[in-house]
Design a protein around this motif. Structure first.
Motif, PDB file in Angstrom:
ATOM      1  N   PRO A 123      20.528  16.498  19.344  1.00  0.00           N
ATOM      2  CA  PRO A 123      21.280  17.242  20.340  1.00  0.00           C
ATOM      3  C   PRO A 123      21.400  18.721  19.979  1.00  0.00           C
ATOM      4  O   PRO A 123      21.617  19.074  18.821  1.00  0.00           O
ATOM      5  CB  PRO A 123      22.649  16.572  20.352  1.00  0.00           C
ATOM      6  N   ALA A 124      21.217  19.537  20.990  1.00  0.00           N
ATOM      7  CA  ALA A 124      21.419  20.969  20.818  1.00  0.00           C
ATOM      8  C   ALA A 124      22.915  21.244  20.850  1.00  0.00           C
ATOM      9  O   ALA A 124      23.713  20.377  21.190  1.00  0.00           O
ATOM     10  CB  ALA A 124      20.721  21.711  21.941  1.00  0.00           C
TER      11      ALA A 124
ATOM     12  N   ASP B  16      32.826  17.934  18.352  1.00  0.00           N
ATOM     13  CA  ASP B  16      32.492  17.746  16.937  1.00  0.00           C
ATOM     14  C   ASP B  16      30.986  17.790  16.678  1.00  0.00           C
ATOM     15  O   ASP B  16      30.528  17.451  15.592  1.00  0.00           O
ATOM     16  CB  ASP B  16      33.084  16.433  16.418  1.00  0.00           C
ATOM     17  N   GLY B  17      30.202  18.191  17.673  1.00  0.00           N
ATOM     18  CA  GLY B  17      28.755  18.321  17.491  1.00  0.00           C
ATOM     19  C   GLY B  17      27.965  17.058  17.753  1.00  0.00           C
ATOM     20  O   GLY B  17      26.743  17.081  17.770  1.00  0.00           O
ATOM     21  N   LYS B  18      28.644  15.925  17.975  1.00  0.00           N
ATOM     22  CA  LYS B  18      27.926  14.678  18.253  1.00  0.00           C
ATOM     23  C   LYS B  18      27.465  14.605  19.699  1.00  0.00           C
ATOM     24  O   LYS B  18      26.526  13.883  20.013  1.00  0.00           O
ATOM     25  CB  LYS B  18      28.809  13.469  17.935  1.00  0.00           C
TER      26      LYS B  18
ATOM     27  N   PHE C 129      24.293  13.036  24.473  1.00  0.00           N
ATOM     28  CA  PHE C 129      23.694  14.028  25.350  1.00  0.00           C
ATOM     29  C   PHE C 129      22.831  14.982  24.540  1.00  0.00           C
ATOM     30  O   PHE C 129      23.305  15.627  23.614  1.00  0.00           O
ATOM     31  CB  PHE C 129      24.795  14.804  26.081  1.00  0.00           C
ATOM     32  N   ASN C 130      21.550  15.059  24.890  1.00  0.00           N
ATOM     33  CA  ASN C 130      20.636  15.948  24.173  1.00  0.00           C
ATOM     34  C   ASN C 130      20.433  17.269  24.899  1.00  0.00           C
ATOM     35  O   ASN C 130      20.243  18.289  24.274  1.00  0.00           O
ATOM     36  CB  ASN C 130      19.273  15.266  23.985  1.00  0.00           C
ATOM     37  N   ASP C 131      20.438  17.241  26.199  1.00  0.00           N
ATOM     38  CA  ASP C 131      20.161  18.423  26.999  1.00  0.00           C
ATOM     39  C   ASP C 131      21.004  18.307  28.257  1.00  0.00           C
ATOM     40  O   ASP C 131      20.855  17.338  29.000  1.00  0.00           O
ATOM     41  CB  ASP C 131      18.665  18.445  27.327  1.00  0.00           C
TER      42      ASP C 131
END
Length: 179
Positions: A21-22, A142-144, A160-162
């Motif tokens: 994930p970005a 938290d960046g996840k 969620f990646n994008d």
């Protein structure tokens, strides 16, 4: 022989390259989201990890497809205000109550959960929402970049990646009229 044994692992590793994930800036309020990501289902009678594409527009529209490791669609749900179709390997379902019977979650609630509508509590280790029969846990700051639904039978999460929070029109402008 070693190469033939290693080939499935190499193919599996290649299918997940570049899917980290970005950094996603989650707005506090939004009504539309379009995303690619991963789904992880760990329920008593169903376990699956794979890719997902998802579109949601509050308050009535949800469209998602879950893909097999080979890219074929395993499950799709297309729901709007006056339309519901779920396609599975077993066939076509047009009764939205069947979705609830399978997952014990109403689609309207999933739409609200995905668009961060309703009260979200922050008094736990991660923000969460209590619903009758399940809890939604938000791992967004938290960046996840993940939302998990914890139900009696287990849980399922979407990473969620994008993500896009604007709906572009065919003329290349978003809803606000800007490019």
């Amino acid at each position: 022989v070693v190469v033939l044994l290693a080939l499935p692992f190499l193919l599996a590793a290649c299918s997940h390259v570049g899917k980290r994930p970005a950094s996603i800036a989650w707005p506090e309020s939004f009504d539309y989201m379009e995303t690619m990501g991963e789904i992880d289902v760990m329920l008593k009678n169903r376990q699956y990890t794979g890719d997902i594409s998802l579109k949601v527009a509050y308050p009535h529209m949800l469209f998602f497809e879950v893909y097999s490791p080979f890219g074929t669609t395993m499950l799709s749900v297309d729901r709007s205000e006056d339309h519901f179709v779920m396609r599975t390997d077993e066939g076509l379902i047009t009764n939205e109550n069947e979705f609830y019977r399978l997952f014990n979650i109403e689609i309207d609630n999933i739409i609200e959960d995905l668009t961060l509508k309703g009260p979200i509590r922050t008094d736990g280790p991660a923000p969460y929402k209590e619903r009758p029969g399940y809890t939604v846990v938000y791992h967004l700051a938290d960046g996840k970049n993940m939302i998990c639904w914890k139900v009696e039978e287990g849980d399922f999460c979407i990473r969620f990646n994008d993500v896009s929070f604007s709906r572009e029109r065919p003329d290349g402008k978003d809803n606000s009229g800007t490019n």
